[in-house]
Design a protein around this motif. Structure first.
Motif, PDB file in Angstrom:
ATOM      1  N   GLU A 287       0.828  -1.204   0.000  1.00  0.00           N
ATOM      2  CA  GLU A 287       0.000   0.000   0.000  1.00  0.00           C
ATOM      3  C   GLU A 287       0.866   1.260   0.000  1.00  0.00           C
ATOM      4  OE1 GLU A 287      -2.634  -0.368   3.297  1.00  0.00           O
ATOM      5  OE2 GLU A 287      -3.863  -1.922   2.356  1.00  0.00           O
ATOM      6  N   ALA A 288       1.969   1.225   0.754  1.00  0.00           N
ATOM      7  CA  ALA A 288       2.846   2.395   0.809  1.00  0.00           C
ATOM      8  C   ALA A 288       3.535   2.629  -0.526  1.00  0.00           C
ATOM      9  CB  ALA A 288       3.887   2.202   1.913  1.00  0.00           C
ATOM     10  N   TYR A 289       4.051   1.560  -1.153  1.00  0.00           N
ATOM     11  CA  TYR A 289       4.757   1.700  -2.425  1.00  0.00           C
ATOM     12  C   TYR A 289       3.802   2.130  -3.545  1.00  0.00           C
ATOM     13  CZ  TYR A 289       8.775  -0.847  -0.422  1.00  0.00           C
ATOM     14  OH  TYR A 289       9.846  -1.241   0.337  1.00  0.00           O
ATOM     15  N   VAL A 290       2.636   1.519  -3.596  1.00  0.00           N
ATOM     16  CA  VAL A 290       1.693   1.810  -4.677  1.00  0.00           C
ATOM     17  C   VAL A 290       1.172   3.241  -4.561  1.00  0.00           C
ATOM     18  CG1 VAL A 290      -0.588   1.231  -5.623  1.00  0.00           C
ATOM     19  CG2 VAL A 290       1.028  -0.585  -5.058  1.00  0.00           C
ATOM     20  N   ALA A 291       1.019   3.740  -3.342  1.00  0.00           N
ATOM     21  CA  ALA A 291       0.485   5.087  -3.147  1.00  0.00           C
ATOM     22  C   ALA A 291       1.440   6.174  -3.640  1.00  0.00           C
ATOM     23  CB  ALA A 291       0.162   5.315  -1.673  1.00  0.00           C
ATOM     24  N   GLN A 292       2.706   5.797  -3.872  1.00  0.00           N
ATOM     25  CA  GLN A 292       3.694   6.766  -4.334  1.00  0.00           C
ATOM     26  C   GLN A 292       4.058   6.489  -5.790  1.00  0.00           C
ATOM     27  OE1 GLN A 292       7.007   6.811  -1.499  1.00  0.00           O
ATOM     28  NE2 GLN A 292       5.625   6.025   0.062  1.00  0.00           N
ATOM     29  N   ASP A 293       4.650   7.492  -6.422  1.00  0.00           N
ATOM     30  CA  ASP A 293       5.038   7.350  -7.825  1.00  0.00           C
ATOM     31  C   ASP A 293       6.500   6.928  -7.999  1.00  0.00           C
ATOM     32  OD1 ASP A 293       2.653   7.924  -9.093  1.00  0.00           O
ATOM     33  OD2 ASP A 293       2.966  10.083  -8.981  1.00  0.00           O
ATOM     34  N   HIS A 294       7.184   6.656  -6.896  1.00  0.00           N
ATOM     35  CA  HIS A 294       8.617   6.378  -6.976  1.00  0.00           C
ATOM     36  C   HIS A 294       8.915   5.080  -7.721  1.00  0.00           C
ATOM     37  CE1 HIS A 294       8.948   9.703  -4.324  1.00  0.00           C
ATOM     38  NE2 HIS A 294       8.578   9.068  -3.233  1.00  0.00           N
ATOM     39  N   THR A 320      -7.209  -5.110  -0.847  1.00  0.00           N
ATOM     40  CA  THR A 320      -7.830  -3.785  -0.847  1.00  0.00           C
ATOM     41  C   THR A 320      -9.138  -3.688  -1.619  1.00  0.00           C
ATOM     42  OG1 THR A 320      -6.634  -3.070  -2.830  1.00  0.00           O
ATOM     43  CG2 THR A 320      -5.516  -2.753  -0.706  1.00  0.00           C
ATOM     44  N   GLN A 321      -9.484  -4.739  -2.354  1.00  0.00           N
ATOM     45  CA  GLN A 321     -10.682  -4.774  -3.192  1.00  0.00           C
ATOM     46  C   GLN A 321     -10.595  -3.842  -4.404  1.00  0.00           C
ATOM     47  OE1 GLN A 321     -11.377  -4.818   0.507  1.00  0.00           O
ATOM     48  NE2 GLN A 321     -10.971  -6.924  -0.103  1.00  0.00           N
ATOM     49  N   VAL A 322      -9.439  -3.286  -4.673  1.00  0.00           N
ATOM     50  CA  VAL A 322      -9.229  -2.494  -5.885  1.00  0.00           C
ATOM     51  C   VAL A 322      -7.887  -2.903  -6.497  1.00  0.00           C
ATOM     52  CG1 VAL A 322     -10.586  -0.513  -5.114  1.00  0.00           C
ATOM     53  CG2 VAL A 322      -8.121  -0.584  -4.649  1.00  0.00           C
ATOM     54  N   SER A 323      -7.704  -2.577  -7.765  1.00  0.00           N
ATOM     55  CA  SER A 323      -6.437  -2.891  -8.423  1.00  0.00           C
ATOM     56  C   SER A 323      -5.354  -1.917  -7.972  1.00  0.00           C
ATOM     57  CB  SER A 323      -6.599  -2.796  -9.938  1.00  0.00           C
ATOM     58  OG  SER A 323      -6.755  -1.438 -10.334  1.00  0.00           O
ATOM     59  N   PRO A 324      -4.073  -2.256  -8.147  1.00  0.00           N
ATOM     60  CA  PRO A 324      -3.001  -1.302  -7.812  1.00  0.00           C
ATOM     61  C   PRO A 324      -3.145   0.020  -8.550  1.00  0.00           C
ATOM     62  CG  PRO A 324      -2.087  -3.494  -8.161  1.00  0.00           C
ATOM     63  CD  PRO A 324      -3.525  -3.563  -8.566  1.00  0.00           C
ATOM     64  N   GLN A 325      -3.546  -0.053  -9.823  1.00  0.00           N
ATOM     65  CA  GLN A 325      -3.711   1.181 -10.598  1.00  0.00           C
ATOM     66  C   GLN A 325      -4.787   2.080  -9.989  1.00  0.00           C
ATOM     67  OE1 GLN A 325      -3.676  -1.898 -11.767  1.00  0.00           O
ATOM     68  NE2 GLN A 325      -2.328  -2.070 -13.569  1.00  0.00           N
ATOM     69  N   GLN A 326      -5.929   1.467  -9.599  1.00  0.00           N
ATOM     70  CA  GLN A 326      -7.010   2.247  -8.993  1.00  0.00           C
ATOM     71  C   GLN A 326      -6.581   2.835  -7.645  1.00  0.00           C
ATOM     72  OE1 GLN A 326      -9.760  -1.104  -9.164  1.00  0.00           O
ATOM     73  NE2 GLN A 326     -11.150   0.067 -10.487  1.00  0.00           N
ATOM     74  N   TYR A 327      -5.841   2.045  -6.885  1.00  0.00           N
ATOM     75  CA  TYR A 327      -5.379   2.502  -5.570  1.00  0.00           C
ATOM     76  C   TYR A 327      -4.458   3.706  -5.719  1.00  0.00           C
ATOM     77  CZ  TYR A 327      -3.794   2.084  -0.701  1.00  0.00           C
ATOM     78  OH  TYR A 327      -3.518   2.309   0.625  1.00  0.00           O
ATOM     79  N   LEU A 329      -4.401   5.878  -8.171  1.00  0.00           N
ATOM     80  CA  LEU A 329      -5.209   7.025  -8.568  1.00  0.00           C
ATOM     81  C   LEU A 329      -5.962   7.617  -7.377  1.00  0.00           C
ATOM     82  CD1 LEU A 329      -6.661   5.779 -11.985  1.00  0.00           C
ATOM     83  CD2 LEU A 329      -4.968   7.598 -11.637  1.00  0.00           C
ATOM     84  N   GLN A 330      -6.487   6.748  -6.516  1.00  0.00           N
ATOM     85  CA  GLN A 330      -7.202   7.218  -5.329  1.00  0.00           C
ATOM     86  C   GLN A 330      -6.255   7.960  -4.386  1.00  0.00           C
ATOM     87  OE1 GLN A 330      -9.034   3.754  -3.620  1.00  0.00           O
ATOM     88  NE2 GLN A 330     -10.523   3.516  -5.290  1.00  0.00           N
TER      89      GLN A 330
END
Length: 336
Positions: A287-294, A320-327, A329-330
């Motif tokens: 969740e931490a890695y996906v939430a960032q653009d690094h 999370t019930q959503v894809s990494p891409q959706q997460y 974006l959120q």
């Protein structure tokens, strides 16, 4: 409420006092309203820190510092009571550091005397909790509030304050509250005071109450510290092992300098299941890695020990019930 993890923080009366603020966001943080009414309930540390981050996005970007500077010792149970009743400032600072684990796992509170200064520092030690801006600011604010309370000196200010996160866009509250040079992107969260702090009288001192509370807190520290220390170390080793192709019990035990049976026995003593702990670390880091653009999503998958991005995506959707891409974006939308 989600099943409590072994790393927890006690609700005490702090959540009841701030019930109006916290209640609308508990479900989003994976918590339920029981924590608002039950002082001895244990809250998973990761959920607690996430609640602060949600408040920072939804309510006020400086909410941690704002609430911290308003919080009084009695909101944090026996831990706060012991600090305010300590006979001397040196004992009060020792209580803040030595007994912090009684209130919360996954944190480090230190004080040191260096170069004519008293330095009080704080850090979340769980490697999977990477978004902790509000928690750090709440704690620094609370420490200053506590020192002002026990000295009965509302004008007490530090000589310097450090924060490990980047400087906020609006840091006017920081300047107003701390009234000292501020440094961001530091290695730790710290307050620096002149050595004269140690000579200031504790005007809330109650030696008899302190004498009664100290043995209780020491007993609780000895119960809570071993599991906190073990899980913090395990979390670090699991996180570093994931990118090597996974974190087996044998691999992690070897990196810790233990035999697999020894590690398994220590986990069993604290009723912790290794497989679930690895899952918690992997999910939190994901969740931490996906939430960032690094990192690209392929890089995230490799960092977490997945050979294929598709396997990672399936696991992430399960968590999370959503894809990494959706997460992602959120997460961007929440920061906008």
């Amino acid at each position: 409420m989600s099943k409590p993890s072994a790393q927890t923080i006690f609700a005490e009366s702090f959540f009841r006092v701030n019930a109006e603020l916290f209640a609308p966001f508990l479900a989003e943080a994976g918590l339920d309203e029981r924590i608002l009414h039950t002082p001895d309930v244990e809250i998973p540390a990761a959920n607690y820190v996430e609640l602060w981050e949600i408040l920072g996005r939804r309510v006020d970007a400086s909410i941690g510092l704002r609430i911290g500077i308003q919080t009084v010792s009695t909101a944090l149970g026996a831990y706060g009571q012991a600090i305010r009743s300590a006979p001397t400032m040196l004992l009060a600072l020792r209580c803040m550091s030595h007994f912090a684990v009684v209130l919360a796992h996954a944190i480090r509170v230190d004080f040191e005397i260096d170069g004519g200064q008293v330095i009080l520092s704080y850090q979340c030690t769980d490697p999977t909790i990477t978004r902790r801006h509000q928690d750090s600011e709440f704690t620094i604010g609370f420490f200053l509030s506590l020192l002002r309370e026990i000295t009965e000196n509302p004008r007490l200010t530090p000589q310097r304050a450090d924060f490990e996160h980047e400087r906020p866009t609006d840091w006017s509250l920081h300047r107003d509250v701390l009234a000292c040079p501020l440094h961001f992107k530091q290695s730790d969260n710290r307050l620096y005071f002149p050595i004269e702090l140690l000579e200031m009288p504790v005007r809330t001192a109650d030696p008899r109450l302190f004498q009664a509370l100290e043995p209780f807190l020491e007993q609780q520290r000895q119960i809570r510290a071993p599991v906190g220390d073990l899980l913090a170390e395990l979390g670090r080793h699991i996180a570093s092992s994931l990118s090597s192709g996974g974190a087996s019990l044998e691999m992690v035990a070897q990196s810790m300098g233990l035999g697999p049976r020894t590690l398994q026995r220590r986990l069993a003593e604290h009723q912790v299941e290794f497989r679930l702990l690895v899952e918690d670390v992997r999910r939190s880091l994901a969740e931490a890695y996906v939430a960032q653009d690094h990192y690209s999503l392929t890089e995230v998958a490799l960092l977490l020990g997945y050979a294929e991005c598709s396997s990672f995506s399936r696991a992430f959707r399960r968590w999370t019930q959503v894809s990494p891409q959706q997460y992602r974006l959120q997460a961007k939308a929440n920061l906008a």
